[in-house]
Design an enzyme around this catalytic site. Structure first.
Site, short mmCIF file in Angstrom:
data_model
loop_
_atom_site.label_atom_id
_atom_site.label_comp_id
_atom_site.label_asym_id
_atom_site.label_seq_id
_atom_site.Cartn_x
_atom_site.Cartn_y
_atom_site.Cartn_z
N HIS A 106 0.86 -1.19 0.00
CA HIS A 106 0.00 0.00 0.00
C HIS A 106 0.89 1.24 0.00
O HIS A 106 2.11 1.15 0.16
CB HIS A 106 -0.93 0.00 1.23
CG HIS A 106 -2.10 -0.91 1.06
ND1 HIS A 106 -2.03 -2.26 1.33
CD2 HIS A 106 -3.37 -0.67 0.62
CE1 HIS A 106 -3.21 -2.81 1.08
NE2 HIS A 106 -4.04 -1.87 0.65
N LYS A 108 -0.14 4.91 4.71
CA LYS A 108 -1.13 4.06 5.38
C LYS A 108 -0.70 3.83 6.83
O LYS A 108 0.46 3.58 7.12
CB LYS A 108 -1.25 2.72 4.66
CG LYS A 108 -2.37 1.82 5.19
CD LYS A 108 -2.49 0.55 4.34
CE LYS A 108 -3.48 -0.44 4.92
NZ LYS A 108 -4.87 0.04 4.98
#
Lengths: 265, 265, 265, 265
Positions: free
Chosen positions: C154, C158
Site C-alpha cells: 500500500h 497508510k
C-alpha cells in the site's frame, strides 16, 4: 529565485499535469498557458481549481511574445515541435520539449542556436525517472546476460504495438550485446505470432488490457537464473517530477540536450 | 592454453558443480579434487559420471603439493578459508574463494602476498552474475528513487533471515541514498513484525517457502510509479558461469580481489 | 426501468466515485446526495461536472425522507453504519453499505428487517471483483498447497499494517488448510521482524511505498513449484463496477447479504 | 498396505523421477521398471543410487506379465499410450498415463474396460497441482473479468509455441467467458507478431529464455485493476506429488478418469 514558466498545449492530458505541477511548486511561477479552446479564461479552469490570475491565450506566439518566460514546457504534437523550439530559443526562452519527431539535423541546429543564445534546452521522449533507469539497466545487463525478451503492457485502446519505450529499450540492448539470434532455430509457432515481434535476434511482446496504464518488463535469462527489470507507471502525474527537474536544470547549462537521462544527476 | 584447476571441497553441493563445470570446459583441466570421504576413488564418481583419471585426495595439502595447479577453487568452510588462501598463494596457485569470513586485515595481507608472488586471486561471497547486477542496479536506482523495500525468498528450511544477499543489497542502498526514514511516523502494526525488518530507514522482508531456491526483489516507489529489480536463482549450476569466468580471469591480473563485480568486465 | 439511487457521504473519496458511476449509467438515476459541506449546491459540483439538477442535502434524514430512492449507497463511517442501514430499510430503501463495523447481532437484526420489508441489502467491506476472486482462489489453493505467505503493498502513508484485506485473506486460508506451523523451527531473525507478522502458522508482510495504491500477492510453495495469486488495484474507480452490480442486484432478492462474493453471480 | 508399482519408460527424464518417488515412499513398492537400454541391470542404476534388487526389463510385456503390479505409471510416447493402457487393464493393473494423444473414443472404451475389470485409471497431461489450480482459477476468473491475456515462459530450446498448458488454459477460458474480441479494432503492429498469437478474441505470448523451466501467467484486466494467476515450475520433481497421489487414489475408484483435477480431492 522564481522561474517563470509558459505551458504550451495546456489543455492536453500532459499539459494539465504540467500546469498543476507548476502551480504547486513555490519556486515556479506560471506566466502563460496556451490552449485555444480555453482562450480568455483563467488558467485555473484548465485544472478545475480556483482562479489563479493567468489568462489562457490561444496561440503559441502570444505566449512567447508577451509573457516574461524563462522556460517553456511543450507537450504538443510532433509536427509543431521543431518550429516551437526554434522560436522559443530565439525569444530567449529555454524549451523543454516533451514531443518526439526531431531529425538529427534539427537537433544539431537547435543545439547551436542554444549555444549562441547561452540557453539550456531539452528534448525528451520520456520524463519518467523509473523508465529511464529501466532502459539504462537493461542496456547494461545485456552485456553480461545477452538472452533477453521484452514484455510491455498498456491499456487495451492503445493503437500501436510495440510501444515506443519498448522499441527504444530494444535499440539500446541491440547496441550493447553481442550479436545473437536467440531460440531454437527449428522453433515452430502453432499459433502465428505467439513468439512475439522479432527485433535483432530477440522478441518483444505487447499486452493490451483495460486497467493497465503503462508497464514494461525486461527479462534476461541464462544458467539457472533470470534477472528482471520492471517499471510500472500508474498515471501521468508520475512524469511530473522529471519535468520539474528539467525546468530547474535548464537554467544551469547551455545547449540542447537530447534525452532526460543526460540531465538526471 | 589449458588452465590446471584444483577443486577443494569437491564432494560438497557447490564443489560437485565446480567439478562438472571444469570437466565440461575444454580450456580447463581438472588436476586435483579434495574430498576426504571419496579419497582414493576416481573423481568421476563425485558427479556420477564415467572414470576421468583423477584420483580424489583426502587433504588440502596433498592437492597443493602434488598437483600442478594454476588455480584452485575452494567452496569449503569459513574457518579454513584464510589458511587455504594463504597456503595456496605461497605454493604459486591462484585462489578462487567462494567462502565468506575473511577480516579486512586478512584480505589486505593476502593481497600483498598475491602482489609478491605476482598472482591473481578472488574472494567472492556471490558468483551469480544476475545477483551482482541486481545489487549494482539497486544501488544506482536508490540515488534517484530513495523510497525502497527489499523482499527476499528462500526455501523454508533456511535458518537465518534476512539473507546475506539482502543485507549486502541494503548496505549498498544505504551508502548511496540520501538519509530517509520511510513510512508514516504514526504507523502501527496490528500483527507484530508485519512491516518487516528495519534497516537504515527502510524494510527487508524474508519469505520462506518450500519450492523456492533463492529469489530477491528490490522495489522502488514514488510519484505514481514503481521500479522493480528482481533476481531468481533456480539452482547451484547458475553460479558456475561466474566461477568459470573467475578461473580464467585470475590468470590475467595480480592481487587479491574482493567481490566478483570487480572482475566482471 | 430506472433505479433511483441516493448517495450518502457524497463528497468523500469513494462517494464522489459513486456519484460519477450513477450519473454515467442510464439505468440509474441520482435522486439524492448527502454532503454537509456542499448542502444547497448542485450535485454536479461534487465531481467538477456540469449542473445535473439534483441539490445536495446536508443530512441523511433529508435524503431518506424526501427522495424517492430505491437504493441508497453509503460510504460513510463505521459508527453511523448500523443506524443508517436500519433507518433506510424502515423507509423502504435498499441499503448498500460500503463500511465495516457491524456486529453479527446487528447483521442478523438487519436481515430480519429486510425480510419483513421484502427488501434486499448488502454490507460489503470490499467491492473489488478482482480482490474477491483473489481471496476465493487463495482459500481454495490452501487446501492443496498449505505452505503460504501473503505480501501486501500500500501507499507509504497508510497507518495500519497488515491491511484489512490481507487479514481477511489469512482468515480464509486458516479456515481451510490443515494446521501447519511453517518454516524451520530453529529459524533465527538477525534483523527483528524480517520474517513478517505471524498468523496461524504462516506470515504476512506489509510493504509501504509511495506510488502504490493497493496490491496483494498470495504465494503458495511446494515441491519445485510456486503458485501466485496477485491483485493490483490502481484507483478507487476500480470498485465501481462492483457497486453498480450491487445496486442492480439488490432489486432482485430479499434479505441482508454480508460479503459481495455472495451476490457476484 | 503396500501398493506394487511398475514404471514404464523408467530411463526417461520423467520415468527416473517416478522411480525415485516410488523408492522414497514406504507405502509404495517398485516391482518392475521398463527401460530397454538398462535391461538386466539393477533399477538403482537408473537413478545413480545403490542396488535395490529390482532388475530392469526390456519390454512392456515382461513387466505386465511377470510383476505383481497393482498400478503402472507410464510416461512413454503418445503412439504407444493407448495400447499400453488397454493391455494393462486387461492384465488387472491400474494405468496412470502421463502421455497425451488419446482420442475421445479411446478414452470411452478404456473407461468401459476399467468398469468391467473394476479398476481405476488415469490419463493426465499434467500432474502439477499448481498448474491445475492455475487453470481452474483462470477459467473461473474469466466469468467475471473477461479481458485476459496469457504469457507462458519456457526454456529457449523448446520447439513449439505456444505451450500445451497455455492452449489448454485458453480453451478453458474461451468455454467460460462471454464472447469478446479484445483490443482496439484499429490496432496496428509496427513489428509483426508483437501482439502475440490470437485465440478466440484474446492473445497468448510465448517467451523462450535459457534458465527458465516452465512458467505461466494469466492476466485479467479491467476497471483500474488487474488479477494475475501465475504458476512457476522449477523442475520435474514438482510433478511427483501429483503422480504419488494418483497412484494411491487409483486403488479406490473404478473407471478411467481424464484429467488430474478430477481426482484431486
Amino acid at each position: 529565485m522564481t522561474i517563470n514558466v509558459a505551458v504550451i498545449g495546456a489543455s492536453g492530458r500532459m499539459g494539465k499535469e504540467v500546469v498543476k505541477m507548476v502551480l504547486s511548486d513555490p519556486e515556479l511561477q506560471l506566466v502563460a498557458a496556451v490552449a485555444p479552446s480555453y482562450a480568455g479564461k483563467d488558467a485555473g479552469e484548465l485544472i478545475g481549481s480556483k482562479t489563479i490570475g493567468v489568462t489562457v491565450v490561444a496561440t503559441f506566439e502570444e505566449a512567447i511574445n508577451n509573457a516574461q518566460a524563462d522556460v517553456m514546457v511543450d507537450f504538443t504534437v510532433p509536427h509543431l515541435a521543431y518550429a516551437h523550439a526554434k522560436r522559443s530559443i530565439e525569444a530567449g526562452i529555454r524549451p523543454i520539449m516533451g514531443t518526439t519527431g526531431f531529425t538529427p539535423e534539427q537537433i544539431t541546429e537547435l543545439d547551436e542556436l542554444c549555444q549562441q543564445h547561452q540557453l539550456g534546452g531539452l528534448i525528451a521522449p520520456n520524463f519518467s525517472i523509473g523508465a529511464i533507469l529501466m532502459m539504462k539497466f537493461a542496456q547494461e545487463a545485456a552485456k553480461y546476460m545477452p538472452h533477453v525478451e521484452i514484455i510491455e503492457y498498456h491499456g487495451d485502446q492503445k493503437l500501436d504495438a510495440p510501444s515506443g519505450t519498448s522499441i527504444k529499450t530494444a535499440e539500446l540492448i541491440a547496441q550493447t550485446r553481442q550479436e545473437l539470434r536467440q531460440g531454437n532455430p527449428e522453433e515452430k509457432e502453432t499459433i502465428e505470432g505467439a513468439r512475439g515481434g522479432y527485433y535483432e535476434g530477440f522478441r518483444i511482446h505487447s499486452v493490451r488490457l483495460p486497467g493497465v496504464f503503462a508497464q514494461q518488463e525486461v527479462i534476461f535469462g541464462g544458467n539457472g537464473q533470470t534477472l528482471k527489470i520492471r517499471h510500472d507507471s500508474y498515471d501521468r502525474a508520475g512524469y511530473m517530477p522529471g519535468v520539474n527537474h528539467a525546468v530547474k536544470k535548464a537554467m544551469s547549462y547551455t545547449g540542447m540536450v537530447y534525452g532526460f537521462e543526460h540531465i538526471m544527476d
